[in-house]
Design a protein around this motif. Structure first.
Motif, PDB file in Angstrom:
ATOM      1  N   SER A  37     -88.827 -31.026  24.688  1.00 19.83           N
ATOM      2  CA  SER A  37     -88.497 -30.458  23.332  1.00 19.83           C
ATOM      3  C   SER A  37     -87.346 -29.471  23.125  1.00 19.83           C
ATOM      4  CB  SER A  37     -89.828 -29.538  23.066  1.00 19.83           C
ATOM      5  OG  SER A  37     -89.890 -28.510  24.159  1.00 19.83           O
ATOM      6  N   ARG A  63     -84.575 -31.954  22.116  1.00 23.89           N
ATOM      7  CA  ARG A  63     -84.926 -32.387  20.775  1.00 23.89           C
ATOM      8  C   ARG A  63     -84.561 -31.351  19.766  1.00 23.89           C
ATOM      9  NH1 ARG A  63     -90.225 -34.266  22.614  1.00 23.89           N
ATOM     10  NH2 ARG A  63     -90.979 -32.376  21.134  1.00 23.89           N
ATOM     11  N   ASP A  64     -84.681 -30.144  20.173  1.00 27.00           N
ATOM     12  CA  ASP A  64     -84.314 -29.161  19.202  1.00 27.00           C
ATOM     13  C   ASP A  64     -82.916 -28.860  19.043  1.00 27.00           C
ATOM     14  OD1 ASP A  64     -85.915 -27.031  17.716  1.00 27.00           O
ATOM     15  OD2 ASP A  64     -84.454 -25.764  18.620  1.00 27.00           O
ATOM     16  N   ARG A  65     -81.954 -29.335  19.718  1.00 20.02           N
ATOM     17  CA  ARG A  65     -80.666 -29.602  19.678  1.00 20.02           C
ATOM     18  C   ARG A  65     -80.242 -30.397  18.502  1.00 20.02           C
ATOM     19  NH1 ARG A  65     -78.689 -26.972  24.344  1.00 20.02           N
ATOM     20  NH2 ARG A  65     -80.188 -25.444  24.928  1.00 20.02           N
ATOM     21  N   ALA A 115     -91.973 -24.741  14.109  1.00 23.12           N
ATOM     22  CA  ALA A 115     -90.543 -25.060  14.026  1.00 23.12           C
ATOM     23  C   ALA A 115     -89.861 -23.642  14.701  1.00 23.12           C
ATOM     24  CB  ALA A 115     -90.252 -25.107  12.694  1.00 23.12           C
ATOM     25  N   SER A 116     -88.798 -23.883  15.298  1.00 24.24           N
ATOM     26  CA  SER A 116     -87.759 -22.852  15.834  1.00 24.24           C
ATOM     27  C   SER A 116     -87.078 -22.256  14.763  1.00 24.24           C
ATOM     28  CB  SER A 116     -86.861 -23.343  16.952  1.00 24.24           C
ATOM     29  OG  SER A 116     -86.167 -24.350  16.475  1.00 24.24           O
ATOM     30  N   ARG A 168     -84.100 -21.668  15.161  1.00 25.81           N
ATOM     31  CA  ARG A 168     -82.632 -22.794  14.944  1.00 25.81           C
ATOM     32  C   ARG A 168     -83.061 -23.881  14.035  1.00 25.81           C
ATOM     33  NH1 ARG A 168     -80.384 -24.336  20.318  1.00 25.81           N
ATOM     34  NH2 ARG A 168     -82.352 -25.130  20.714  1.00 25.81           N
ATOM     35  N   GLY A 169     -84.427 -24.219  14.245  1.00 23.91           N
ATOM     36  CA  GLY A 169     -84.656 -25.354  13.480  1.00 23.91           C
ATOM     37  C   GLY A 169     -84.840 -25.128  11.826  1.00 23.91           C
ATOM     38  N   THR A 174     -85.931 -32.842   9.695  1.00 26.24           N
ATOM     39  CA  THR A 174     -85.270 -31.825  10.284  1.00 26.24           C
ATOM     40  C   THR A 174     -86.317 -30.963  11.109  1.00 26.24           C
ATOM     41  OG1 THR A 174     -85.439 -30.309   8.234  1.00 26.24           O
ATOM     42  CG2 THR A 174     -83.399 -31.125   8.884  1.00 26.24           C
ATOM     43  N   ILE A 175     -87.543 -30.967  10.933  1.00 28.64           N
ATOM     44  CA  ILE A 175     -88.490 -30.147  11.526  1.00 28.64           C
ATOM     45  C   ILE A 175     -89.445 -31.112  12.557  1.00 28.64           C
ATOM     46  CG2 ILE A 175     -90.671 -28.689  11.099  1.00 28.64           C
ATOM     47  CD1 ILE A 175     -87.901 -27.561  10.343  1.00 28.64           C
ATOM     48  N   HIS A 232     -89.347 -33.411  14.603  1.00 31.03           N
ATOM     49  CA  HIS A 232     -89.093 -33.571  15.984  1.00 31.03           C
ATOM     50  C   HIS A 232     -88.945 -32.200  16.982  1.00 31.03           C
ATOM     51  CE1 HIS A 232     -85.119 -32.790  14.294  1.00 31.03           C
ATOM     52  NE2 HIS A 232     -84.576 -32.272  15.568  1.00 31.03           N
ATOM     53  N   ARG A 233     -89.291 -31.040  16.114  1.00 31.68           N
ATOM     54  CA  ARG A 233     -88.909 -29.820  16.708  1.00 31.68           C
ATOM     55  C   ARG A 233     -90.714 -29.281  16.985  1.00 31.68           C
ATOM     56  NH1 ARG A 233     -83.912 -28.435  15.734  1.00 31.68           N
ATOM     57  NH2 ARG A 233     -83.048 -29.374  13.948  1.00 31.68           N
TER      58      ARG A 233
END
Lengths: 330, 338
Positions: free
Chosen positions: B168, B171-173, B269-270, B272-273, B305-306, B308-309
């Motif tokens: 994860s 993925r978040d990058r 979601a992070s 960053r996300g 954008t969300i 995969h986070r």
């Protein structure tokens, strides 16, 4: 041939007897046997209060069994002045209509009698229609003439005007209803007005009431329309109104409605297809109010008024009606 | 930068889209998303079956962006240093060291394409994570910078043997994960099979107009976009609510069929996300000739954008794609703006 001569002979006898009958006073004839004649009358309900000039109608139906027949020349004569104790009573027969139906064993005579009052008095007095005396002849014995008395109908004649002091209560009669003015038209108008008033009150109650109870009347846009009418006509009021309409859209669609999924909203709520352009204008206004102040909307110079009309259109669509066109800026 | 320049760049961006749409047909949405990520300066993870045109799509974009293009294939024996250098014996019989894919183009590297990233080992993922996050690499006692680099990676979700699931954190990058699916349109499907121009990928990609964008100006222009496109308070509240809903979907009445919502989400979601989502939304607003972000701009990039986070309970990981799609659709439907 024998029958022909017999009928001819009978006709001749009746002619002769009728001529003789004119000469006879009917009241002096013997009464007809009981059971030969039956009578029914249709009398006026009103028995009192007649004044000079009034016409009183009475209908008499006689059923005379064979071999007796009515001597038609003995029928009451129009205009004949009847007297009582030698004094004219003042009630004359104005018109008579006679019809008869003959059967094998009996004949039915219908007499429609119209009497007119020709008397007056300063006080109420008794009077009567009739009696009328009719003569009957026995067709098997042409010399036998009998009478039948049509019973009189008692009435009271009233003065045209009251003289002196009269206590009304003492002169009231259960047979005479008070004279009333005709007010049918006014009653109809009153009922219509009352109906309109009740409907108006119901409409007002519905419009200003908190809850709606009629089918398809308590929709999201109906509530929103009532709510935003109360909002002030300034920027803050406009923001609240736009938010309220968004809320109504979301509740109607059961999902959040944005400009991007308006087509899906229209597909699931085809009633709103009539105002597709206006919905697009609304989202343009919402964009300007909430997200992009520099954006230009297309609803004219008075967006609050436009929004109010737009919400009304939405309410109409919600109710399955075809809304009127909302022109920008109007 | 003036509105005229913003409009000028928009025209270039739309031209690039148009060029790519000519060679990769029926993929308008992924192409718009990739364009968005290029201007938002975010890395992209492509997901799709074999042979759906992922590589062709990226090569077409690379040609349009310009700059250096490097590619590496993910394999189970790939080591991190394979990305940096490779050694060989030269004609003189001595060992030589040559720059690997990452270093070969130097600072001009604009697109690094990692094919089948999930076949590479976690060590390789770690290196890539750093390169993606910092756009720099230490090698040969020197710090190498790749300021214009965007990483495109793809992964094959069908085959699971000899693959390593991307964690994860990795993925978040990626700014976006974009699904590539075969178009449903019969005419397009027929063209892909029978039209000979689609048979030769090299020739097809060569038809794309080269250097439509100036790769070394994208960073600066991306900042201009982010500073020019506004976000109202209402939109910020809306984005915040969306974020909260990814963490606690049940609080917003979001349900997914056949899923225990109390156990589903381990992490939403992070930050960053969410910031990447808003960067992408700003670019989408710019591409649509707007000066401010609308909810529709967020919707345009929300899934990519969300999704995969999100970190789901392991029991639901096998159905991640399906569940994430339904959950995020539910969130968009449940959260209102204003």
């Amino acid at each position: 041939m024998t029958k022909y001569f017999r009928d001819l002979l009978l006709a001749a006898i009746l002619s002769i007897t009728s001529l003789q009958a004119l000469a006879l006073d009917s009241q002096n004839l013997p009464d007809v046997d009981e059971g030969i004649v039956s009578i029914s009358t249709v009398d006026p309900f009103k028995r009192v209060g007649y004044t000079v000039g009034d016409v009183i109608e009475r209908e008499v139906t006689l059923t005379i069994k064979a071999p007796y027949k009515l001597v038609e020349t003995s029928l009451p004569i129009v205009g004949y002045e009847k007297r009582y104790k030698g004094k004219v009573i003042g009630i004359e027969l104005k018109e008579i209509q006679h019809s008869k139906v003959e059967h094998k064993d009996y004949a039915t005579h219908q007499l429609k009698l119209a009497y007119q009052v020709f008397t007056n008095s300063v006080v109420a007095k008794n009077a009567a229609l009739g009696p009328e005396y009719l003569q009957l002849v026995n067709t098997k014995n042409s010399k036998q003439l009998v009478k039948y008395r049509v019973p009189s109908l008692d009435i009271a004649v009233s003065p045209i005007a009251i003289f002196g002091q009269v206590k009304v209560e003492n002169n009231m009669s259960t047979f005479l209803e008070p004279l009333l003015l005709k007010n049918d038209q006014e009653k109809t108008r009153l009922k219509l007005a009352a109906g309109a008033l009740v409907l108006s009150l119901l409409a007002l109650l519905y419009i200003f009431g908190k809850h709606a109870w009629l089918p398809r009347m308590g929709g999201n846009f109906a509530k929103t329309y009532r709510a935003i009418k109360k909002l002030p006509h300034n920027d803050e009021g406009l923001k609240q109104a736009v938010a309220a309409v968004h809320h109504a859209f979301n509740q109607t669609a059961k999902v959040s409605v944005f400009n991007g999924n308006v087509d899906e909203f229209l597909a699931s709520n085809p009633n709103f297809l009539h105002i597709k352009n206006e919905i697009s204008q609304f989202f343009g206004l919402s964009r300007q109010v909430y997200f992009e102040p520099s954006a230009v909307h297309s609803v004219g110079s008075n967006p609050t008024l436009w929004l109010l009309k737009f919400t009304k259109q939405c309410r109409d669509c919600e109710r399955g009606l075809i809304p009127t066109t909302n022109r920008a800026g109007v | 930068m003036s509105d005229v320049q913003l409009a000028d760049w928009r025209n270039h961006a739309l031209t690039l889209e148009s060029e790519v749409n000519k060679v990769v047909v029926g993929q308008q949405t992924p192409i718009r998303l990739i364009t968005t990520s290029i201007f938002a300066r975010g890395h992209v993870l492509l997901e799709g079956d074999v042979g759906v045109g992922k590589t062709t799509l990226l090569r077409a974009f690379t040609r349009g962006i310009g700059g250096g293009y490097q590619r590496i294939e993910g394999t189970i024996d790939l080591m991190p240093n394979d990305l940096v250098y490779h050694t060989y014996l030269g004609e003189d019989g001595k060992p030589h060291v040559s720059p690997g894919p990452l270093l070969m183009s130097g600072e001009n590297l604009s697109v690094f394409f990692f094919n089948e990233i999930n076949r590479a080992r976690p060590q390789v993922h770690s290196l890539l994570l750093r390169v993606m996050a910092e756009r720099s690499l230490s090698a040969f006692n020197t710090e190498h910078y790749f300021p214009h680099m965007i990483v495109f990676a793809d992964r094959n979700q069908v085959e699971k043997e000899e693959t390593f699931e991307i964690p994860s954190a990795a993925r978040d990058r990626f700014m976006m994960e974009i699904p590539i699916v075969v178009p449903n349109d019969d005419a397009i499907m027929e063209a892909l099979v029978f039209d000979t121009k689609f048979h030769n990928v090299d020739a097809l990609v060569d038809t794309v107009k080269p250097d439509v964008l100036q790769f070394d100006e994208l960073n600066a222009f991306s900042s201009v976009i982010q500073n020019s496109i506004e976000a109202s308070d209402t939109l910020k509240r809306y984005a915040l609510n969306l974020w909260k809903a990814t963490k606690a979907p049940l609080d917003y009445g979001v349900k997914v069929s056949g899923v225990d919502m109390n156990r589903l989400v381990l992490s939403g979601a992070s930050p960053r996300g969410m910031s990447m989502m808003l960067r992408a939304a700003r670019v989408n607003a710019w591409l649509n000739n707007r000066n401010a972000v609308l909810p529709d701009d967020i919707h345009a990039v929300f899934h990519s954008t969300i999704a995969h986070r999100l970190v789901f309970s392991p029991v639901y990981e096998m159905r991640r794609t399906e569940i994430a799609r339904e959950m995020l659709s539910g969130i968009v439907n449940a959260v209102a703006a204003p």
